[in-house]
Design an enzyme around this catalytic site. Structure first.
Site, mmCIF file in Angstrom:
data_model
loop_
_atom_site.group_PDB
_atom_site.id
_atom_site.type_symbol
_atom_site.label_atom_id
_atom_site.label_comp_id
_atom_site.label_asym_id
_atom_site.label_seq_id
_atom_site.Cartn_x
_atom_site.Cartn_y
_atom_site.Cartn_z
ATOM 1 N N SER A 285 -1.406 1.057 -6.224
ATOM 2 C CA SER A 285 -0.589 1.000 -5.004
ATOM 3 C C SER A 285 -1.413 0.340 -3.886
ATOM 4 O O SER A 285 -1.924 -0.763 -4.083
ATOM 5 C CB SER A 285 -0.110 2.415 -4.641
ATOM 6 O OG SER A 285 0.874 2.385 -3.632
ATOM 7 N N HIS B 12 7.130 4.250 -9.138
ATOM 8 C CA HIS B 12 5.889 3.885 -8.454
ATOM 9 C C HIS B 12 4.797 4.936 -8.659
ATOM 10 O O HIS B 12 3.608 4.624 -8.568
ATOM 11 C CB HIS B 12 6.161 3.699 -6.956
ATOM 12 C CG HIS B 12 5.025 3.080 -6.213
ATOM 13 N ND1 HIS B 12 4.658 1.765 -6.385
ATOM 14 C CD2 HIS B 12 4.148 3.596 -5.314
ATOM 15 C CE1 HIS B 12 3.610 1.489 -5.612
ATOM 16 N NE2 HIS B 12 3.283 2.583 -4.947
ATOM 17 N N ASP C 248 9.924 0.637 -11.036
ATOM 18 C CA ASP C 248 9.287 0.889 -9.731
ATOM 19 C C ASP C 248 10.192 0.297 -8.651
ATOM 20 O O ASP C 248 10.458 -0.898 -8.642
ATOM 21 C CB ASP C 248 7.911 0.219 -9.725
ATOM 22 C CG ASP C 248 7.109 0.509 -8.455
ATOM 23 O OD1 ASP C 248 7.713 0.811 -7.400
ATOM 24 O OD2 ASP C 248 5.870 0.425 -8.517
#
Lengths: 342, 342
Positions: free
Chosen positions: A145, A317, A287
């Site tokens: 991320s 995610h 995601d």
């Protein structure tokens, strides 16, 4: 054992002496420095890190989402659970018995730096941290991320200091739809700040973020119950979960940290062709924040330096934090592949 | 022309006398009645409608999303644009020269009914409205989004009064993920109310709703520009659009109307097998609020009464309002297919 405490290493570098078999031992430290930030000029900052594993082992940086921090997993020195528990563990690709794992608190995470923060700033902060620790070069940078964005910047700005990059669920630029989603979360915080309901606004922002981190598939399975009418208002099945997620987040996150790191994701734009470090890009199909197509674009831009791994997960995610076995297998493979000058 | 004005028909039924060639002529009316609501018992309500087209033509009800209303398209009596402009027009399937189009303001849309409102209540209100207008049976009910839910309820509760149903982008129950999304929008309103910033909260709710109505594909194309740092804050490309969407909505929507109709979507649960009216279900692949799989489930439950049309659109849930030609083709086909007892 001879670990320096956080207090002892503060403000100065203390050479580490770690027993060869003390795979789970760890040291924390912090120090003050001045960084020149891309959008805000020279600023005094404090850098905080945790280092776990053998002193003579190759160093791997592990960097997570904007809510992650320097404590990746419980160890003999710091027993509380970390944010990557299960991924940094005996027998895993990130085993502190064979690697030294370095993690750090992102610039701004303490809420004290209330200016726009760029992912380039985070990369530069890491370079200063490596100098401080006497670490010349990383065996690898594993970023998930926001951490993946920082890894890309580090590979571009400090090319000579990293051998391989694993970039999970983070593209070379934010998707405009995800950016809009985050902007509205920041607006929820601003609405809360209007009249002293700051934590209420932050909680709502986090709840909206949870919808972007997870998937309809997961919600469909977990929150299938009929709504209730409570005190004349309709309450749907997911609201208990969302309440808890918001409250937990508010308890550990300064509002300014949230705002500035959320902004930082949206400021991120790099040219993939500027990355010349062998890079494994990991995409999660489903995601909702980082579409597969954007990670395909990143890999295409990386040319000979890029390879792509795709997994499908109902956790979207958040798969990096949930699909521990599958992510570990991908990491193991990434570290088996020779990096440049490895 | 001999049209009654809205004032003239208020509180009483005035038989309509419309010239055969006055396809675009229209009449509005409203009247008071008492309805027994599923969650709130007997309540005084006002029902408001607009009827356009030939008096001797078959009647089709057109019902839209929670922000829709009785004015579907500009006509000779009411020149302002309607919410289904382009779909209700000469040469279209919904041509006022050949059909009489009836639309109504949803219960609660005026903000005066501050109790939980069920889609069943809306269906019962329509039945009362049909009695009032002397309309025994509908040639068809075309419902989009919330209107599709109301149509399902009308088909179940007033089976003898409708020949065919077209249900666009509305399933037999809300998806739990979409319900959570709406619950957070309602929380944004509540946060605004706490801050004496009611319209600010409603604006934010609407902005979050816009993300659910549209798609990442559309945002990717429209809002690709880099973010800016304005007054020390990051502002992403979609924010001007979101600001405008919020402001426009706040200007025309009572807060209680928004809250109660949003809740109403989440209260909706019907058994598709209870619907025995020929029904065309229209699904938009890429709709983030109403997943294709849920509409497949609806069609399966409808058994011999159901058929499915799927279209792909970058406008997602809003496709009904944007893909005018394609939706019109679907409607034309639906009305060519004989309904039961048509």
């Amino acid at each position: 054992m001879t670990f320096a405490t956080a207090a002892a290493v503060s403000e100065s570098f203390v050479p580490l002496s770690v027993p060869v078999d003390a795979g789970r031992a760890a040291v924390r430290g912090e120090f003050a420095t001045v960084l020149t930030l891309r959008h805000a000029g020279a600023r005094p900052v404090r850098l905080r890190y945790e280092l776990v594993g053998r002193a003579d082992a190759p160093v791997v940086v592990l960097a997570g989402g904007i809510s992650a921090h320097r404590h990746v997993a419980a160890n003999t020195e710091f027993a509380e659970k970390g944010w990557a528990e299960g991924l940094v563990a005996a027998g895993r690709a990130l085993d502190p018995a064979s690697l030294r794992i370095l993690a750090f608190d992102f610039l701004g995470a303490d809420g004290a730096l209330d200016v726009p923060i760029d992912t380039a700033d985070q990369a530069d902060a890491l370079a200063v941290l490596l100098d401080h620790l006497g670490i010349d070069r990383l065996h690898g940078f594993v970023g998930y991320s926001y951490g993946a964005l920082v890894g890309q910047q580090f590979a571009i700005r400090h090319r000579a200091r990293v051998t391989r990059l694993v970039a999970v669920s983070g593209a070379h630029r934010p998707h405009p739809y995800a950016a809009a989603w985050r902007a509205l979360q920041r607006r929820a915080v601003a609405l809360g700040q209007l009249q002293c309901a700051e934590s209420h606004g932050l909680s709502l922002a986090r709840q909206f973020a949870m919808l972007s981190y997870r998937t309809p598939e997961e919600f469909g399975e977990r929150f299938d119950a009929a709504p209730e009418v409570v005190n004349g208002r309709v309450r749907v099945a997911a609201e208990d979960y969302l309440d808890a997620a918001g409250a937990q987040y508010v308890g550990r996150t300064p509002v300014e940290a949230y705002l500035r790191l959320s902004e930082s994701i949206d400021l991120h734009r790099v040219d993939p062709a500027a990355i010349s470090v062998p890079t494994v890009v990991v995409a999660v199909e489903g995601d909702r924040l980082v579409p597969l197509a954007d990670l395909v674009g990143l890999v295409e831009g990386l040319g000979p330096f890029g390879s792509l791994r795709v997994l499908r997960s109902p956790y979207g995610h958040d798969a990096f934090l949930k699909e521990t076995d599958r992510i570990d297998a991908i990491l193991a493979n990434a570290f088996r592949t020779p990096g440049e000058n490895a």
